[in-house]
Design an enzyme around this catalytic site. Structure first.
Site, PDB file in Angstrom:
ATOM      1  CB  THR A  44      -0.980   0.008   1.197  1.00 52.50           C
ATOM      2  OG1 THR A  44      -1.792   1.173   1.110  1.00 52.50           O
ATOM      3  CG2 THR A  44      -0.272  -0.018   2.534  1.00 52.50           C
ATOM      4  NE  ARG A  45       0.135   5.779  -4.440  1.00 55.04           N
ATOM      5  CZ  ARG A  45      -1.024   5.968  -5.093  1.00 55.04           C
ATOM      6  NH1 ARG A  45      -1.626   4.980  -5.697  1.00 55.04           N
ATOM      7  NH2 ARG A  45      -1.543   7.175  -5.161  1.00 55.04           N
ATOM      8  CG  HIS A  80      -9.214   4.812   5.414  1.00 55.87           C
ATOM      9  ND1 HIS A  80      -8.949   5.727   6.419  1.00 55.87           N
ATOM     10  CD2 HIS A  80      -8.694   5.337   4.280  1.00 55.87           C
ATOM     11  CE1 HIS A  80      -8.309   6.762   5.895  1.00 55.87           C
ATOM     12  NE2 HIS A  80      -8.126   6.552   4.608  1.00 55.87           N
ATOM     13  CG  HIS A  88      -7.532  -0.091   2.931  1.00 55.65           C
ATOM     14  ND1 HIS A  88      -7.863   1.182   3.281  1.00 55.65           N
ATOM     15  CD2 HIS A  88      -7.419  -0.092   1.581  1.00 55.65           C
ATOM     16  CE1 HIS A  88      -7.941   1.923   2.204  1.00 55.65           C
ATOM     17  NE2 HIS A  88      -7.678   1.181   1.155  1.00 55.65           N
ATOM     18  NE  ARG A 121     -12.477  -0.949 -10.149  1.00 54.30           N
ATOM     19  CZ  ARG A 121     -12.146   0.208 -10.698  1.00 54.30           C
ATOM     20  NH1 ARG A 121     -11.176   0.938 -10.201  1.00 54.30           N
ATOM     21  NH2 ARG A 121     -12.815   0.651 -11.749  1.00 54.30           N
TER      22      ARG A 121
END
Ligand code: PPS
Length: 575
Positions: free
Chosen positions: A194-195, A199, A202, A288
Site C-alpha cells: 500500500t501507499r 481505513h 482495507h 483493482r
C-alpha cells in the site's frame, strides 16, 4: 525449515572487506545517487531485487523493455537503471569502477561499469509504461531534467546499507523478514502492498485475505517514493501503527519497504510480486487498478482496472507467489458491516467515501464517519493536514514597476495580521533585492534567480503554515510557473496580477525610473527595454486605476476567503 525461511543472497561484502574497499573507492570517480537510485540500490544490495546483481546492462535493459525478461530469460519487468549526466558519463569507460555515494557523500557501493549507452527514453516509456505520455509520473520522471540522459550498467559490490533515521525498528531486509517468519513458525504469509493510509475497508480486506489464504499477514507499505501528491510516509506510518492492534494478536506484522514505485500498473504488479517473494512471502494481494498512475493526458485511465490481476495470474507460477485478488469491500448500512462488492444483496444500502471526497472533507475540516475509518487514523490525518483555513499559503503579486504591488501587499499584510492566526511575511521586490539578492542585476538570468529565491523562501513559509506575500515584478511566465509548482506542493498559491498599464505607471513614475529608462540611463528596464509577459490566468487581476489600495487589498481577502483559506476564527476582524 521451509524455502521462505532460507537466506537469500545479498550483494554486501564483509565489514572488513568493506572498510578496505572504501579506502580504494575514495580515489574512484564517484556518482552522487539521486533519491530514486538510493531506493533501487538498497533493494539491489539486500536481495529485494534478486536475481539482479547490479544496475541493468544494455542487453538486459533491451530485453526487459521488450520482453519483461533479463537476457538469460528470467522474468523481470522493470528496468532498474543508473541514469547519469552527460558530463559524468564523458569521463567513464566500460571496465572502470565507480563509487556510488548517498546525499551526504557516504560511499554505499562500488559499481564495475560494463556498459554505457544512450537509451531511447520515448521507446522505454511506450514499452514499459504503455505510452510516452507526460501525465504518467514515471514517464515524466524519465524525461525530466533530473533523470540523466546516459545509462551505466554493471555489477554492484555493496559496502553499506543506506542510513535511515526514521522508523528504524520497522524496516526489515528480505533476510530479516525471512528470519522473523522462521522464528515465529510462519509458513504462509500474505503481503499487502500500500501507499495509502489503511481505513476500515482495507483492514477488512486484508483480514479476509489472510483468512482465505490461511496465512499470516504482512502489511508492507511503501516508504521510498510513491505517486507525487501522496500523503507523506511519516504520517502514513503513524496511521498504520494505529491500526495494528485491530488485527488478532501475533498474526500480523508491519514492515516498511523502501521501494521507489513507478506506478506501472500490470508490470508493476509482477515486479511487486517478485519483490515480496524475495521477502519470504507466499501470497500477494493484487487489487483493482494495482499501482495505477491515474488518468492520461486525454483524461482516460492508463490501464484497465483488472489488467494487473490478469498479468500477475499469467506469470504467477514463475513469480513463485500466489495472487489473492482484491475484492472491493463496501459498507452495508443495514448490516453495519463490510462485505465484498459481489456479495451485496438486492435492496441493501451501500455507503462509500471516495479518495477525492475524503481529501475534500479533510481539507475543509468536515466529518469523517466512524464506519469509514478509525478515529485514531482520522485524528492523525487531521493533525498532519489541517483544514485549508489553517494551512500556509502564498500570495504572489506580479506587475510592472510602479504598478502598486508594494502598496497593496503592505495593506494586505496589515489586514491579515489584524485577523491573526498565522505569521505573515512580506517579501517585497525592493526588500528582497536589498537582503536576499543584493548582488543581482536585471539580466534575464539574474531576474530568474531572484524570483526563484523568493519562491524558495515562500515555499518554506507555506510549508510551515505561514503566509508569504511576495511582490516582485516577476516578468517571465516560465519562472512564475516554476514558483507556482514549488509552492503548490506545500499549500495554496494565489497569483495576483496588478494590471496597471505601462502608460499609467509611466505617468505616475514614483521613483523617476521610467524617465531615466526612456533616456537610456537605465538598461533592461521592464516595459521599456525588457519584456513583461502578463499572466494569462492569474487567480486575480487587479485594476488599480481610480481604485484605492485598501479596496484592492480587500479584493484579495475576498478571493482568499472564497478559496477556503481564511474561514474560521479571526476573520471577522478583517471584514
Ligand atoms: S524582478 O524583475 O522581478 O527581478 O524585479 P524586482 O526584484 O521586483 O525589482 C524591481 C525593482 O527594482 C527597480 N529597478 C528595476 N526594475 C525593472 N527593471 C530594471 N532594469 C530596474 N532597475 C531597477 C524598480 O524600482 C523595481 O521596483 P518596483 O517596486 O517594482 O517599482
Amino acid at each position: 525449515m521451509s524455502e521462505i525461511h532460507m537466506p537469500i543472497p545479498e550483494l554486501y561484502v564483509s565489514a572488513e572487506s568493506a572498510a578496505k574497499l572504501k579506502v580504494d573507492a575514495g580515489n574512484m570517480p564517484s556518482w552522487d545517487l539521486t533519491a530514486r537510485q538510493i531506493c533501487d540500490l538498497e533493494l539491489l544490495m539486500n536481495g529485494g531485487f534478486a536475481p539482479l546483481n547490479g544496475f541493468l546492462t544494455q542487453a538486459d535493459y533491451d530485453s526487459v523493455v521488450d520482453n519483461m525478461r533479463l537476457s538469460d530469460g528470467k522474468l523481470w519487468p522493470m528496468p532498474i537503471t543508473l541514469d547519469v549526466s552527460d558530463k559524468f558519463a564523458e569521463g567513464i569507460a566500460p571496465g572502470q569502477d565507480i563509487a556510488l555515494r548517498d546525499a551526504e557523500g557516504v560511499i554505499l557501493a562500488i559499481m564495475s561499469v560494463s556498459d554505457k549507452w544512450s537509451p531511447d527514453k520515448a521507446r522505454e516509456a511506450e514499452k514499459v509504461f504503455g505510452a510516452n505520455d507526460m501525465a504518467h509520473p514515471a514517464v515524466n520522471y524519465l524525461h525530466n531534467t533530473t533523470a540523466g540522459p546516459i545509462y551505466l550498467g554493471g555489477r554492484i559490490t555493496g559496502l553499506q546499507q543506506p542510513t535511515h533515521y526514521d522508523y528504524r525498528s520497522r524496516r526489515d531486509t528480505p533476510n530479516e523478514l525471512r528470519a522473523y517468519f522462521r522464528k515465529l513458525g510462519w509458513r504462509r504469509v500474505v503481503a499487502f502492498q500500500t501507499r495509502n493510509p489503511l481505513h476500515r475497508a482495507h483492514q477488512e480486506l486484508t483480514f479476509r485475505a489472510a483468512k482465505e489464504a490461511q496465512a499470516n499477514l504482512l502489511i508492507h507499505p511503501i516508504v521510498g517514493m510513491t505517486k507525487p501528491g501522496d500523503i507523506d510516509h511519516f504520517t502514513r506510518v503513524r496511521c498504520y501503527e494505529a491500526v495494528l492492534d485491530k488485527y488478532p494478536a501475533a498474526t500480523t506484522h508491519l514492515s516498511l519497504l523502501n521501494l521507489a514505485m513507478r506506478m506501472a500498473g500490470p508490470r508493476e504488479a509482477v515486479w511487486h510480486g517478485l519483490i515480496r517473494k524475495n521477502h519470504g512471502c507466499t501470497h500477494f494481494i493484487v487489487g483493482r487498478d494495482h499501482a495505477g498512475p491515474g488518468k492520461n493526458s486525454q483524461g482516460e485511465d492508463f490501464y484497465g482496472p483488472y489488467d494487473a490481476q490478469d498479468m500477475f495470474l499469467e506469470h504467477q507460477d514463475e513469480i513463485g507467489i500466489e495472487m489473492v485478488p482484491f475484492k472491493m469491500m463496501v459498507y452495508v448500512q443495514e448490516k453495519a458491516q463490510y462485505f465484498p462488492a459481489d456479495e451485496i444483496e438486492e435492496g441493501e444500502t451501500v455507503l462509500n467515501i471516495s479518495g477525492t471526497e475524503l481529501r475534500r472533507r479533510l481539507q475543509e475540516g468536515l466529518d469523517i464517519p466512524d464506519w469509514f475509518s478509525f478515529p485514531e487514523v482520522v485524528e492523525e490525518l487531521r493533525r498532519s493536514k489541517p483544514p485549508r483555513s489553517q494551512q500556509g499559503f502564498t500570495v504572489f503579486f506580479t506587475g510592472l514597476s510602479g504598478s502598486g504591488k508594494s502598496t497593496i501587499a503592505n495593506a494586505l499584510m496589515v489586514k491579515l495580521m489584524e485577523a491573526g492566526g498565522r505569521p505573515v511575511t512580506l517579501l517585497d521586490g525592493d526588500l528582497v533585492r536589498k537582503h536576499l539578492s543584493s548582488e543581482l542585476g536585471f539580466s534575464k538570468e539574474h531576474r530568474d534567480l531572484n524570483i526563484k529565491r523568493i519562491g524558495y523562501v515562500a515555499s518554506e513559509i507555506t510549508k510551515n503554515g505561514g503566509i508569504a506575500i511576495c511582490a516582485p515584478i516577476a516578468p517571465y511566465t516560465a519562472t512564475r510557473r516554476a514558483v507556482r509548482e514549488m509552492i503548490e506542493s506545500e499549500g495554496a498559491f494565489l497569483e495576483v496580477h496588478v494590471a496597471t498599464s505601462l502608460e499609467e505607471c509611466e505617468r505616475r513614475d514614483r521613483k523617476g525610473l521610467y524617465k531615466l529608462a526612456r533616456e537610456g540611463k537605465i538598461k533592461e528596464f521592464t516595459g521599456i527595454s525588457d519584456p513583461y509577459e502578463a499572466p494569462e490566468n492569474p487567480e486575480l487581476r487587479l485594476n488599480t486605476e481610480n481604485v484605492d489600495p485598501d479596496h484592492c487589498a480587500h479584493q484579495v481577502l475576498l478571493k482568499l476567503e472564497s478559496m477556503g483559506l481564511l474561514t474560521g476564527p479571526g476573520m471577522a476582524a478583517a471584514e
